[in-house]
Design a protein around this motif. Sequence first.
Motif, PDB file in Angstrom:
ATOM      1  N   LYS A  82       0.819  -1.220   0.000  1.00  0.00           N
ATOM      2  CA  LYS A  82       0.000   0.000   0.000  1.00  0.00           C
ATOM      3  C   LYS A  82       0.853   1.270   0.000  1.00  0.00           C
ATOM      4  N   ASN A  83       1.879   1.354   0.854  1.00  0.00           N
ATOM      5  CA  ASN A  83       2.724   2.552   0.887  1.00  0.00           C
ATOM      6  C   ASN A  83       3.393   2.800  -0.458  1.00  0.00           C
ATOM      7  N   MET A  84       3.878   1.736  -1.094  1.00  0.00           N
ATOM      8  CA  MET A  84       4.530   1.896  -2.390  1.00  0.00           C
ATOM      9  C   MET A  84       3.538   2.402  -3.437  1.00  0.00           C
ATOM     10  N   ILE A  85       2.374   1.796  -3.487  1.00  0.00           N
ATOM     11  CA  ILE A  85       1.376   2.201  -4.472  1.00  0.00           C
ATOM     12  C   ILE A  85       0.945   3.652  -4.231  1.00  0.00           C
ATOM     13  N   MET A  86       0.740   4.021  -2.977  1.00  0.00           N
ATOM     14  CA  MET A  86       0.346   5.397  -2.674  1.00  0.00           C
ATOM     15  C   MET A  86       1.457   6.387  -3.011  1.00  0.00           C
ATOM     16  N   ALA A  87       2.715   6.007  -2.799  1.00  0.00           N
ATOM     17  CA  ALA A  87       3.840   6.869  -3.177  1.00  0.00           C
ATOM     18  C   ALA A  87       3.871   7.068  -4.686  1.00  0.00           C
ATOM     19  N   VAL A  88       3.681   5.998  -5.431  1.00  0.00           N
ATOM     20  CA  VAL A  88       3.648   6.082  -6.895  1.00  0.00           C
ATOM     21  C   VAL A  88       2.500   6.977  -7.340  1.00  0.00           C
ATOM     22  N   LEU A  89       1.326   6.771  -6.778  1.00  0.00           N
ATOM     23  CA  LEU A  89       0.141   7.545  -7.141  1.00  0.00           C
ATOM     24  C   LEU A  89       0.326   9.030  -6.820  1.00  0.00           C
ATOM     25  N   GLU A  90       0.797   9.334  -5.619  1.00  0.00           N
ATOM     26  CA  GLU A  90       1.015  10.732  -5.236  1.00  0.00           C
ATOM     27  C   GLU A  90       2.037  11.400  -6.140  1.00  0.00           C
ATOM     28  N   LEU A  91       3.128  10.709  -6.425  1.00  0.00           N
ATOM     29  CA  LEU A  91       4.158  11.281  -7.281  1.00  0.00           C
ATOM     30  C   LEU A  91       3.656  11.478  -8.710  1.00  0.00           C
ATOM     31  N   ALA A  92       2.893  10.531  -9.210  1.00  0.00           N
ATOM     32  CA  ALA A  92       2.322  10.675 -10.557  1.00  0.00           C
ATOM     33  C   ALA A  92       1.463  11.934 -10.631  1.00  0.00           C
ATOM     34  N   HIS A  93       0.664  12.181  -9.607  1.00  0.00           N
ATOM     35  CA  HIS A  93      -0.178  13.380  -9.600  1.00  0.00           C
ATOM     36  C   HIS A  93       0.653  14.643  -9.472  1.00  0.00           C
ATOM     37  N   GLU A  94       1.679  14.628  -8.622  1.00  0.00           N
ATOM     38  CA  GLU A  94       2.557  15.788  -8.483  1.00  0.00           C
ATOM     39  C   GLU A  94       3.253  16.116  -9.795  1.00  0.00           C
ATOM     40  N   LEU A  95       3.648  15.087 -10.548  1.00  0.00           N
ATOM     41  CA  LEU A  95       4.354  15.274 -11.817  1.00  0.00           C
ATOM     42  C   LEU A  95       3.393  15.370 -13.008  1.00  0.00           C
ATOM     43  N   LYS A  96       2.093  15.362 -12.710  1.00  0.00           N
ATOM     44  CA  LYS A  96       1.045  15.484 -13.741  1.00  0.00           C
ATOM     45  C   LYS A  96       1.129  14.392 -14.811  1.00  0.00           C
ATOM     46  N   LYS A  97       1.334  13.161 -14.342  1.00  0.00           N
ATOM     47  CA  LYS A  97       1.360  11.997 -15.229  1.00  0.00           C
ATOM     48  C   LYS A  97       0.037  11.262 -15.095  1.00  0.00           C
ATOM     49  N   PRO A  98      -0.606  10.919 -16.200  1.00  0.00           N
ATOM     50  CA  PRO A  98      -1.855  10.151 -16.098  1.00  0.00           C
ATOM     51  C   PRO A  98      -1.590   8.760 -15.537  1.00  0.00           C
ATOM     52  N   VAL A  99      -2.572   8.247 -14.810  1.00  0.00           N
ATOM     53  CA  VAL A  99      -2.457   6.935 -14.174  1.00  0.00           C
ATOM     54  C   VAL A  99      -3.520   6.012 -14.766  1.00  0.00           C
ATOM     55  N   LEU A 100      -3.082   4.834 -15.195  1.00  0.00           N
ATOM     56  CA  LEU A 100      -3.980   3.788 -15.653  1.00  0.00           C
ATOM     57  C   LEU A 100      -3.898   2.655 -14.644  1.00  0.00           C
ATOM     58  N   LEU A 101      -5.036   2.242 -14.143  1.00  0.00           N
ATOM     59  CA  LEU A 101      -5.112   1.198 -13.127  1.00  0.00           C
ATOM     60  C   LEU A 101      -5.471  -0.123 -13.788  1.00  0.00           C
ATOM     61  N   ILE A 102      -4.699  -1.165 -13.492  1.00  0.00           N
ATOM     62  CA  ILE A 102      -4.960  -2.503 -14.017  1.00  0.00           C
ATOM     63  C   ILE A 102      -5.597  -3.336 -12.912  1.00  0.00           C
ATOM     64  N   ARG A 103      -6.736  -3.937 -13.214  1.00  0.00           N
ATOM     65  CA  ARG A 103      -7.439  -4.767 -12.232  1.00  0.00           C
ATOM     66  C   ARG A 103      -6.529  -5.922 -11.777  1.00  0.00           C
ATOM     67  N   PRO A 104      -6.716  -6.402 -10.548  1.00  0.00           N
ATOM     68  CA  PRO A 104      -5.986  -7.613 -10.147  1.00  0.00           C
ATOM     69  C   PRO A 104      -6.348  -8.738 -11.111  1.00  0.00           C
ATOM     70  N   TYR A 105      -5.385  -9.554 -11.474  1.00  0.00           N
ATOM     71  CA  TYR A 105      -5.621 -10.619 -12.446  1.00  0.00           C
ATOM     72  C   TYR A 105      -6.735 -11.544 -11.961  1.00  0.00           C
ATOM     73  N   GLY A 106      -7.743 -11.722 -12.800  1.00  0.00           N
ATOM     74  CA  GLY A 106      -8.857 -12.612 -12.500  1.00  0.00           C
ATOM     75  C   GLY A 106      -9.920 -12.023 -11.592  1.00  0.00           C
ATOM     76  N   MET A 107      -9.834 -10.732 -11.310  1.00  0.00           N
ATOM     77  CA  MET A 107     -10.797 -10.100 -10.401  1.00  0.00           C
ATOM     78  C   MET A 107     -11.362  -8.838 -11.043  1.00  0.00           C
ATOM     79  N   GLU A 108     -12.507  -8.403 -10.565  1.00  0.00           N
ATOM     80  CA  GLU A 108     -13.138  -7.191 -11.078  1.00  0.00           C
ATOM     81  C   GLU A 108     -12.957  -5.992 -10.163  1.00  0.00           C
ATOM     82  N   ASP A 109     -12.939  -6.225  -8.854  1.00  0.00           N
ATOM     83  CA  ASP A 109     -12.917  -5.122  -7.898  1.00  0.00           C
ATOM     84  C   ASP A 109     -11.525  -4.534  -7.741  1.00  0.00           C
TER      85      ASP A 109
END
Length: 147
Positions: A82-109
Amino acid sequence: MFEEEMDLKTYQLFITRVSETSEEYERFIGRLDDAHDFNYENHSDNVLSGKSDKELLKNELEDPINSAEMVIILSGLYPTYKNMIMAVLELAHELKKPVLLIRPYGMEDVPAELEEASKGVIGWSASCIAGAIKGILNNDEDEYCEF
């Protein structure tokens, strides 16, 4: 496909990765490699392995994320990293990079906080992944599959 219709662009991507969970990452890279008419360069590496301090992670991720056009988050990593993903997400927003989220393999949620912070959520179809990346980066919503 005619040569003039081919997409010759190389898309610059940062894809979340940790060495301890390479199966989902390797599966995703395989899908990207299988996508027709899609070239990419991967700016991610293993700097995230074993690190949990969010500020340290952001410092180490700044250059690779800044050199990418888009950040791709494999949401299956979120429960464990979770900390790693949140760091990546926060930094992407700070650097104005679009984020594409990939579902967990075999799951919808996917976690709601990740979905709200991304440009879209996509499954594991090679053509949909490539189409979503192209559509978001080329501002062409008709290019990609339904989210």
